[in-house]
Design a protein around this motif. Structure first.
Motif, mmCIF file in Angstrom:
data_model
loop_
_atom_site.group_PDB
_atom_site.id
_atom_site.type_symbol
_atom_site.label_atom_id
_atom_site.label_comp_id
_atom_site.label_asym_id
_atom_site.label_seq_id
_atom_site.Cartn_x
_atom_site.Cartn_y
_atom_site.Cartn_z
ATOM 1 N N GLY A 75 60.678 46.174 32.834
ATOM 2 C CA GLY A 75 59.987 45.069 33.328
ATOM 3 C C GLY A 75 59.224 45.001 34.740
ATOM 4 N N PHE A 76 60.259 45.398 35.456
ATOM 5 C CA PHE A 76 60.300 46.121 36.873
ATOM 6 C C PHE A 76 60.789 47.445 37.277
ATOM 7 C CE2 PHE A 76 62.285 40.994 36.387
ATOM 8 C CZ PHE A 76 60.936 40.870 37.200
ATOM 9 N N ASP A 77 60.564 48.019 36.636
ATOM 10 C CA ASP A 77 60.568 49.353 37.014
ATOM 11 C C ASP A 77 62.565 49.541 37.996
ATOM 12 O OD1 ASP A 77 60.146 52.224 36.467
ATOM 13 O OD2 ASP A 77 58.636 52.315 37.952
ATOM 14 N N VAL A 78 62.430 49.253 37.437
ATOM 15 C CA VAL A 78 63.974 49.191 38.440
ATOM 16 C C VAL A 78 65.408 49.749 37.522
ATOM 17 C CG1 VAL A 78 63.622 47.363 40.139
ATOM 18 C CG2 VAL A 78 65.289 46.549 37.989
ATOM 19 N N CYS A 79 66.351 51.022 38.089
ATOM 20 C CA CYS A 79 67.407 51.284 37.481
ATOM 21 C C CYS A 79 68.803 49.909 37.518
ATOM 22 C CB CYS A 79 67.870 52.082 38.406
ATOM 23 S SG CYS A 79 67.062 54.024 38.510
ATOM 24 N N GLU A 80 68.601 49.423 37.757
ATOM 25 C CA GLU A 80 69.931 48.702 38.475
ATOM 26 C C GLU A 80 69.791 47.535 37.787
ATOM 27 O OE1 GLU A 80 74.368 51.136 38.212
ATOM 28 O OE2 GLU A 80 72.712 49.901 40.190
ATOM 29 N N ILE A 81 70.208 46.217 37.072
ATOM 30 C CA ILE A 81 70.209 44.391 37.763
ATOM 31 C C ILE A 81 71.596 43.838 38.329
ATOM 32 C CG2 ILE A 81 69.655 41.968 36.415
ATOM 33 C CD1 ILE A 81 67.325 43.972 36.366
ATOM 34 N N HIS A 82 71.580 43.435 39.421
ATOM 35 C CA HIS A 82 72.864 42.791 39.952
ATOM 36 C C HIS A 82 72.029 41.519 39.445
ATOM 37 C CE1 HIS A 82 72.527 45.845 43.653
ATOM 38 N NE2 HIS A 82 71.768 46.870 42.672
ATOM 39 N N SER A 83 73.727 40.717 40.084
ATOM 40 C CA SER A 83 73.256 39.753 39.420
ATOM 41 C C SER A 83 74.699 39.296 40.106
ATOM 42 C CB SER A 83 73.615 39.749 38.115
ATOM 43 O OG SER A 83 74.685 39.774 37.298
ATOM 44 N N GLU A 84 74.428 37.308 39.525
ATOM 45 C CA GLU A 84 76.122 36.729 40.392
ATOM 46 C C GLU A 84 76.896 35.813 38.814
ATOM 47 O OE1 GLU A 84 73.712 32.148 40.198
ATOM 48 O OE2 GLU A 84 75.345 33.078 42.038
ATOM 49 N N TYR A 85 77.432 35.741 39.736
ATOM 50 C CA TYR A 85 78.311 34.716 38.428
ATOM 51 C C TYR A 85 78.787 33.669 39.294
ATOM 52 C CZ TYR A 85 81.963 32.952 34.814
ATOM 53 O OH TYR A 85 82.641 32.246 34.032
ATOM 54 N N GLY A 143 77.453 44.927 35.046
ATOM 55 C CA GLY A 143 78.024 43.553 34.595
ATOM 56 C C GLY A 143 79.268 43.481 34.656
ATOM 57 N N ILE A 144 79.667 44.185 36.134
ATOM 58 C CA ILE A 144 81.520 44.097 36.436
ATOM 59 C C ILE A 144 80.807 43.449 38.302
ATOM 60 C CG2 ILE A 144 82.931 45.223 37.916
ATOM 61 C CD1 ILE A 144 82.003 47.964 35.581
ATOM 62 N N TYR A 145 81.608 42.558 37.945
ATOM 63 C CA TYR A 145 81.552 41.331 39.503
ATOM 64 C C TYR A 145 83.000 41.705 40.199
ATOM 65 C CZ TYR A 145 77.872 39.747 35.894
ATOM 66 O OH TYR A 145 76.838 38.576 35.995
ATOM 67 N N LYS A 146 82.440 41.127 40.972
ATOM 68 C CA LYS A 146 83.725 40.969 42.192
ATOM 69 C C LYS A 146 83.448 39.964 43.416
ATOM 70 C CE LYS A 146 85.610 43.881 45.893
ATOM 71 N NZ LYS A 146 85.625 44.109 47.283
ATOM 72 N N CYS A 147 84.743 39.005 43.210
ATOM 73 C CA CYS A 147 84.798 37.914 43.941
ATOM 74 C C CYS A 147 85.220 38.036 45.640
ATOM 75 C CB CYS A 147 86.329 36.209 43.206
ATOM 76 S SG CYS A 147 86.264 37.065 41.507
#
Length: 118
Positions: free
Chosen positions: A16-26, A41-45
């Motif tokens: 939908g946004f024509d991007v390669c990756e989704i960055h996210s937060e936990y 889907g790998i998170y760093k604290c």
């Protein structure tokens, strides 16, 4: 409503946004700190936040790296509130600094963005 797994949702967002990756937060309301993912889907604290993985059937037992279990969060930024939270999220530690979210415990309460109105 139909539930999507993270990979399917991220694929829809990428398309939908024509991007390669989704960055996210936990993170969650009870925490002052968040962990961030730059993809996969790998998170760093941050250094003051730590993730421990507990055994699903024996909650006082902490599991080793690359083993699936319940996520416990230690957030030392919460100095005057709750610093230790046992979530109903499933995950596994990748290494000392990184972890992956795999989903939620079966029959757990809906949380956060899952509380969408149909």
């Amino acid at each position: 409503r139909k539930e999507l797994i993270r990979e399917a949702l991220h694929q829809q967002l990428c398309n939908g946004f024509d991007v390669c990756e989704i960055h996210s937060e936990y993170g969650m309301t009870e925490l002052l700190s968040q962990a961030y993912s730059k993809g996969d889907g790998i998170y760093k604290c941050p250094s003051w936040m730590k993730i421990l993985i507990r055994d699903i059937y024996e909650p006082t037992k902490i599991l080793n790296t690359n083993t699936t279990g319940g996520i416990n969060v230690i957030d030392l930024a919460n100095i005057d509130s709750c610093c230790f939270i046992a979530t109903q999220d499933l995950g596994k530690k990748i290494n000392k600094a990184q972890f992956k979210i795999l989903g939620r415990f079966d029959n757990s309460d809906l949380r956060g963005c899952n509380l969408l109105i149909n």
